[in-house]
Design an enzyme around this catalytic site. Structure first.
Site, PDB file in Angstrom:
ATOM      1  N   LEU A 149       0.868  -1.339  -0.247  1.00  0.00           N
ATOM      2  CA  LEU A 149      -0.181  -0.137   0.083  1.00  0.00           C
ATOM      3  C   LEU A 149       0.530   1.288   0.040  1.00  0.00           C
ATOM      4  CD1 LEU A 149      -2.618  -1.706   0.217  1.00  0.00           C
ATOM      5  CD2 LEU A 149      -3.371  -0.127   2.025  1.00  0.00           C
ATOM      6  N   GLU A 150       1.869   1.390   0.460  1.00  0.00           N
ATOM      7  CA  GLU A 150       2.729   2.579   0.693  1.00  0.00           C
ATOM      8  C   GLU A 150       3.430   2.970  -0.592  1.00  0.00           C
ATOM      9  OE1 GLU A 150       3.194   4.703   2.998  1.00  0.00           O
ATOM     10  OE2 GLU A 150       2.118   3.676   4.476  1.00  0.00           O
ATOM     11  N   THR A 151       4.162   1.709  -1.302  1.00  0.00           N
ATOM     12  CA  THR A 151       4.692   2.017  -2.561  1.00  0.00           C
ATOM     13  C   THR A 151       4.563   1.243  -3.693  1.00  0.00           C
ATOM     14  OG1 THR A 151       6.857   0.827  -1.631  1.00  0.00           O
ATOM     15  CG2 THR A 151       6.438   3.449  -1.291  1.00  0.00           C
ATOM     16  N   TYR A 333      -6.995   2.757   5.429  1.00  0.00           N
ATOM     17  CA  TYR A 333      -5.688   2.492   5.034  1.00  0.00           C
ATOM     18  C   TYR A 333      -5.572   0.945   5.859  1.00  0.00           C
ATOM     19  CZ  TYR A 333      -0.529   2.003   5.422  1.00  0.00           C
ATOM     20  OH  TYR A 333       0.666   1.596   5.471  1.00  0.00           O
TER      21      TYR A 333
END
Length: 359
Positions: A149-151, A333
């Site tokens: 999810l971050e990158t 998230y």
């Protein structure tokens, strides 16, 4: 003002009216553009003054950086050619026009392509993911979920020069002194030779590398997992995996415990006594069942989460769910990380359906 074109569907404009309307719109367009140019574009003198002010601000950082152990050579190399970034300033002023419904967000976050990429990464980096789980006690699939999810598993970690972004935000005093502290921490990271200025890239707000750590988080949680002498969250996948696991560990991840489960609620479920943490056994006694038909854990506690209200999927989430939220304080998230991790691990999709307003 919003105009509904359906209200005008029965009216036909004559060619002369259409021409007049077009001319008026064109004239108004030129007028608005001219006015915008007059208002938005600062004078040369104003630009020069702001440039000089920014340069003075950068110079004023040196004593503090020096006290933190940053050499003059490192400081000068980091700040070489750094100018105020108008794009960063613009992003601080923009407000989101709408908040994406949780169902829409999760459909994107837990897409089939992301699931498949995650499973591929799990195979490619199995040695390091297993090592991270063994060393830090954090579920390997949760680490993959955060990375995804971050990158997008390192696919895009941002291409802004972190020092320039942070210097711009610090100069603007956006969020007070927060970004000044982050900027000094970034200079210390450069001094420690973890990365060089050319590769210190991240988001417009200074979140860096595959883990999207802010510089102060890097200082506290980044680890040299591959043992090459540097904490490299930009190009070293092992360091990114180990650093993410260390972050979750330091925020009190409970080893061997799940993040939670999708559940089915009995009819009429919703009285006030159902709020707060309760044992899984207690939830079972109230008629709550796992949506996948599995048994409730015999130990541990969880609280009820209904992110889309009574009409959407329901979950029992453990304290580990709050650990995920420590990475990004958003329920959507954290649920995205959790559900993505489950799908990478081989669990099936949600049983419940998001209400229409959340899709």
């Amino acid at each position: 003002m919003t105009i509904d074109p359906r209200k005008f569907g029965a009216f036909a404009m004559t060619s002369s009216l259409r021409a007049l309307a077009g001319a008026m719109a064109l004239a108004l367009g030129f007028s608005a553009a001219a006015e915008a140019n007059m208002v938005v574009r600062p004078s040369h003198a104003a630009l020069q003054s702001r440039t000089q002010s920014f340069e003075s601000f950068v110079a004023s950082l040196w004593p503090e950086a020096s006290r933190r152990g940053v050499s003059r050579a490192t400081f000068d190399a980091a700040m070489a050619g750094v100018t105020l970034d108008p794009a960063v300033i613009d992003k601080t002023r923009k407000q989101a026009e709408f908040v994406k419904p949780v169902g829409d967000y999760l459909t994107s976050a837990v897409s089939q392509k992301r699931i498949e990429t995650g499973r591929s990464k799990a195979r490619d980096w199995e040695k390091w993911i297993v090592k991270a789980e063994n060393d830090y006690g954090v579920d390997r699939y949760i680490v993959l979920g955060v990375w995804g999810l971050e990158t997008n598993f390192g696919g895009f970690a941002g291409n802004d020069y972190v020092v320039r972004s942070l210097a711009t935000l610090a100069y603007q005093r956006y969020r007070g002194n927060y970004f000044r502290k982050e900027l000094i921490a970034a200079l210390v990271i450069l001094q420690e030779r973890n990365v060089d200025p050319a590769h210190m890239l991240g988001s417009w707000a200074g979140a860096m590398g595959q883990t999207q750590f802010m510089p102060t988080s890097f200082k506290t949680y980044a680890v040299d997992f591959d043992g090459d002498g540097r904490r490299d969250i930009w190009t070293s996948v092992p360091d990114a995996i180990g650093s993410t696991a260390n972050y979750l560990h330091k925020h009190h991840w409970i080893p061997g415990e799940t993040w939670g489960y999708e559940v089915q609620l009995p009819n009429g479920f919703g009285h006030p006594g159902e709020a707060g943490y309760k044992s899984f056994a207690s939830w079972g006694e109230r008629g709550v069942q796992r949506a996948d038909g599995g048994e409730m854990p015999r130990s541990g506690k969880a609280e009820l989460l209904m992110p889309a209200g009574a009409g959407g999927p329901a979950f029992l989430v453990t304290p580990n769910f709050k650990v995920i939220k420590s990475y990004n304080n958003s329920t959507a998230y954290a649920l995205g990380v959790a559900l993505l991790s489950d799908r990478i691990a081989g669990w099936g999709p949600l049983k419940g359906q998001w209400p229409m307003a959340s899709r």
